[in-house]
Structures are given as structure tokens and as C-alpha cells.
Design an enzyme around this catalytic site. Structure first.
Site, PDB file in Angstrom:
ATOM      1  CB  CYS A  77      -1.879  -0.298   1.824  1.00 39.46           C
ATOM      2  SG  CYS A  77      -3.547  -0.758   2.354  1.00 39.46           S
TER       3      CYS A  77
ATOM      4  CB  CYS B   4      -3.955  -4.713   4.065  1.00 41.00           C
ATOM      5  SG  CYS B   4      -3.236  -4.613   2.426  1.00 41.00           S
TER       6      CYS B   4
ATOM      7  CB  CYS C 263      -6.550  -0.944   4.029  1.00 39.42           C
ATOM      8  SG  CYS C 263      -6.668  -2.330   2.865  1.00 39.42           S
TER       9      CYS C 263
ATOM     10  CE  LYS D 104      -7.273  -1.842  -3.463  1.00 40.98           C
ATOM     11  NZ  LYS D 104      -6.102  -1.881  -2.576  1.00 40.98           N
TER      12      LYS D 104
ATOM     13  NE  ARG E 239      -8.131  -5.517   1.516  1.00 39.49           N
ATOM     14  CZ  ARG E 239      -7.528  -6.036   2.580  1.00 39.49           C
ATOM     15  NH1 ARG E 239      -7.939  -5.740   3.795  1.00 39.49           N
ATOM     16  NH2 ARG E 239      -6.514  -6.869   2.433  1.00 39.49           N
TER      17      ARG E 239
ATOM     18  CE  LYS F  11      -5.516  -3.100  -6.799  1.00 28.50           C
ATOM     19  NZ  LYS F  11      -4.947  -2.956  -5.491  1.00 28.50           N
TER      20      LYS F  11
ATOM     21  CB  SER G 178      -2.936 -10.812  -8.148  1.00 28.47           C
ATOM     22  OG  SER G 178      -4.095 -10.590  -7.361  1.00 28.47           O
TER      23      SER G 178
ATOM     24  CE1 TYR H 185       1.844  -8.719  -9.177  1.00 29.48           C
ATOM     25  CE2 TYR H 185      -0.308  -8.400 -10.198  1.00 29.48           C
ATOM     26  CZ  TYR H 185       0.522  -8.293  -9.104  1.00 29.48           C
ATOM     27  OH  TYR H 185       0.038  -7.753  -7.928  1.00 29.48           O
TER      28      TYR H 185
HETATM   29  C1  PBG Z   1      -3.328  -3.192  -0.736  1.00 25.29           C
HETATM   30  C2  PBG Z   1      -3.357  -3.624  -2.139  1.00 25.29           C
HETATM   31  C3  PBG Z   1      -4.058  -4.701  -2.738  1.00 25.29           C
HETATM   32  C4  PBG Z   1      -3.639  -4.745  -4.056  1.00 25.29           C
HETATM   33  C5  PBG Z   1      -2.743  -3.695  -4.246  1.00 25.29           C
HETATM   34  N1  PBG Z   1      -2.603  -3.009  -3.059  1.00 25.29           N
HETATM   35  C6  PBG Z   1      -4.964  -5.718  -2.164  1.00 25.29           C
HETATM   36  C7  PBG Z   1      -6.233  -5.377  -1.539  1.00 25.29           C
HETATM   37  O1  PBG Z   1      -6.751  -4.264  -1.608  1.00 25.29           O
HETATM   38  O2  PBG Z   1      -6.742  -6.296  -0.886  1.00 25.29           O
HETATM   39  C8  PBG Z   1      -4.068  -5.771  -5.072  1.00 25.29           C
HETATM   40  C9  PBG Z   1      -3.165  -5.957  -6.231  1.00 25.29           C
HETATM   41  C10 PBG Z   1      -3.366  -7.217  -6.989  1.00 25.29           C
HETATM   42  O3  PBG Z   1      -4.347  -7.966  -6.786  1.00 25.29           O
HETATM   43  O4  PBG Z   1      -2.523  -7.490  -7.846  1.00 25.29           O
HETATM   44  N2  PBG Z   1      -4.434  -2.574  -0.234  1.00 25.29           N
END
Ligand code: PBG
Length: 317
Positions: A111, A113, A121, A188, A210, A241, A267, A306
Site C-alpha cells: 500500500c 499510505c 493509499c 476491506k 478512505r 478486514k 489494531s 497482534y
Molecule cells: C494500509 C493498511 C491499514 C491497515 C492494514 N493495512 C490501514 C488503513 O487502511 O488505514 C490496518 C490494520 C490495523 O488496523 O491493524 N492501507
């Protein structure tokens, strides 16, 4: 059949294996010491040496797969550090492959970002956006080749650009990396649960959000179309996700396609459990097992989490 622990285990329908877990790891260029991420207890922005130690510990615990996120020292409008041969993730991949050979599965998140100065992204069509989908595809192809060259087993496009899997598959094949696979972040969602990650990866967008490229939370049929398209374009594994708020989507994807399916316990999911546990409101270990098992039960073959190291250690014990 619920009377004793051994009886319950005898008839347990689902289980976790350490080999199914993937640990997300952050590596930051120019750091002299690893830095703990306040909202993600036990998770660090790593230096190259601390990353190698962490992967050693994960392997010891039984986790065999990691996904790398890089934080470059220099960001620009095109995210060029993402495809530089000396970019931080490429250096990390080479180091880890050199250290651990084929004992470890190396995934590279793909990605822009973390690498763009605006935090989106993809590249932008104008100063305030929108993201230029097709111009971004060309750059994703270059990133994939740089990651493959550096030793990635799988590249994992997470930018939600249309046609990203096909563009990456073509670039990899043309460059002689037909053996490198693609884990597609297929469904996602534009989620609030990425907050702690964006702090860890220093990747929050400078303006806007996003929602013009990530999925809208009400939609499940659309997720099936996204997955179908990614599989047609050559995805080897597909991912849903976040995980826990989208277990219905995960189940639908697994049932419809029966493909190797991954889920990302993101996260914010991890941070919420830790925050509640710190206050004594939930039991950390039980919340970890219950959520990971729920994700398995809904159909995940592979879980990005995690909790990987902690869960694997406890599975061993
Ligand atoms: C990158 C990306 C993100 C995550 C994984 N790859 C963040 C986003 O889309 O802003 C999030 C993973 C997480 O929150 O643990 N695009």
C-alpha cells in the site's frame, strides 16, 4: 458433555493452531531503538535488529508467518520509498530471508499510505484528491516487484484500488516472479478500528478519509463481488478486514468460494480488548481466545492478529 474440561475438549468443534496465525510487524527507518506503540501494548515500531529478534521469538513460539509494514524516513507524493530497492520493507525482507531462510513465510503489505506525504493509499489526481485509481495501479506493480525481488513469499495489496490484483499479478509475472503469491485484502471496510494502526504506521490521511476506496460497512453482497473479482484477477488467498465486526462477511465469503480465507483482527480490536482488560472489565486471555476462536468458527483459515505471539506461546504451554 460440558461437565469437565476434558469432556468439553473431546467435543470441541474448532481449534486454533499457531501455524494459522500471522503476526503484523512494523519496521521504521532511521530508528535507533524499538519504540512501543502506546495504543497497542506489546507491539513496537522496530529497528532492523529488533525486527530480527522479534521474528526469532515468533518462530520459537510457533508462529511462522509475519506481515511487514514499513515506515520510511522520507515521504513524497508518489510514495516512491515503497518501491525503492533500499526501501525499509525491502531491506527488512532481505534481512529476514537471510536470517531465517524458508522457515518463515514473509508477507509484505502492499500500500502507499505509509509512504505518501498526503497519507492516502494511492497517488492523487489533484492537490486535494481524489485518488487516481489507474495511475496507482502502475505504482503498485512496481512495489510488488521490489518486494518480490527482496524475498517476499506473498504480497498483500491493501489499498482497495480497482484492478489491483490483476495489475500486480501481471507485473510479477513479467518480472519473473510467477511463484510469488497474492493475499488480497479483498473485502476491506472503511473502519474506525484502524485508528491505532495509523498511529503506529504514521499513515493517517492528511485530509479526507478512505471511504471513496474502502468498503461501506452496510454491504455484504458487494463484499462477495469484490472477492469474486479478486479471485478472477489471480488472488491466491482472500481476506476480510476487520474481523470481529464482519464475521458474517467472513462466513459468506468462505461458504461461497471455499478458498483459503484470511481475516485480520485489526489494531482497534486488539486495543479495545487491552483497554478493557487494563480496567479489569474483561479478562485479557479469555477475550483473546474467544475472539480468535470466533474468527476461526466463522471460517478463517488464516488469522492476522497482534495476539499471534501470546496465543502461540499459550498453545505450546
Ligand atoms: C494500509 C493498511 C491499514 C491497515 C492494514 N493495512 C490501514 C488503513 O487502511 O488505514 C490496518 C490494520 C490495523 O488496523 O491493524 N492501507
Amino acid at each position: 458433555m460440558r461437565r469437565t474440561e476434558v469432556l468439553r475438549q473431546l467435543v470441541a468443534e474448532h481449534a486454533l493452531r499457531a501455524e494459522q496465525l500471522v503476526a503484523p510487524l512494523f519496521v521504521k527507518e532511521g530508528l535507533s531503538q524499538p519504540v512501543e506503540i502506546p495504543s497497542l501494548p506489546g507491539q513496537y515500531q522496530h529497528t532492523l535488529p529488533s525486527l530480527v529478534r522479534e521474528v526469532g521469538e515468533l518462530l520459537e513460539a510457533g508462529v511462522r508467518a509475519v506481515i511487514l509494514f514499513g515506515i520510511p524516513a522520507r515521504k513524497d507524493a508518489a510514495g516512491s520509498e515503497a518501491y525503492s530497492p533500499d526501501g525499509i520493507v525491502q531491506r527488512a525482507l532481505r534481512r529476514l530471508r537471510g536470517e531465517f531462510g524458508d522457515q518463515v513465510v514473509l508477507l509484505a503489505d502492499l500500500c502507499l499510505c505509509e509512504y505518501t506525504d498526503h497519507g492516502h493509499c494511492g497517488v492523487l489526481a489533484g492537490p486535494e484528491g481524489p485518488v487516481d485509481n489507474d495511475a496507482t495501479l502502475e505504482i503498485y506493480g512496481r512495489v510488488a516487484v521490489a518486494q518480490a525481488e527482496a524475498g517476499a513469499d506473498l504480497v498483500a495489496p491493501s489499498g482497495m484500488m480497482d484492478g489491483q490484483v490483476q495489475a500486480i499479478r501481471r507485473s510479477l509475472d513479467q518480472a519473473g516472479y510467477s511463484h510469488v503469491g497474492i493475499l488480497a485484502y479483498a473485502a476491506k471496510y472503511a473502519s474506525c478500528f484502524y485508528g491505532p494502526f495509523r498511529e503506529a504506521a504514521e499513515s493517517a490521511p492528511r485530509f479526507g478519509d478512505r471511504r471513496t476506496y474502502q468498503m461501506d460497512p452496510p454491504n455484504v453482497r458487494e463484499a462477495l463481488r469484490e472477492v469474486a473479482q479478486d479471485l478472477e484477477e489471480g488472488a491466491d488467498l482472500v481476506m476480510v478486514k476487520p474481523a470481529l465486526p464482519y464475521l458474517d462477511v467472513l462466513r459468506a465469503v468462505k461458504e461461497r468460494f471455499g478458498m483459503p480465507t484470511a481475516a485480520y483482527q485489526v489494531s482497534g480490536e486488539y486495543a479495545m480488548i487491552h483497554a478493557a482488560a487494563q480496567r479489569g472489565w474483561v479478562d485479557l486471555e479469555r477475550a483473546m481466545w474467544e475472539t480468535l476462536l470466533a474468527i476461526r468458527r466463522a471460517g478463517a483459515d488464516v488469522i492476522l492478529t497482534y495476539f499471534a505471539k501470546e496465543a502461540a506461546r499459550k498453545l505450546r504451554a
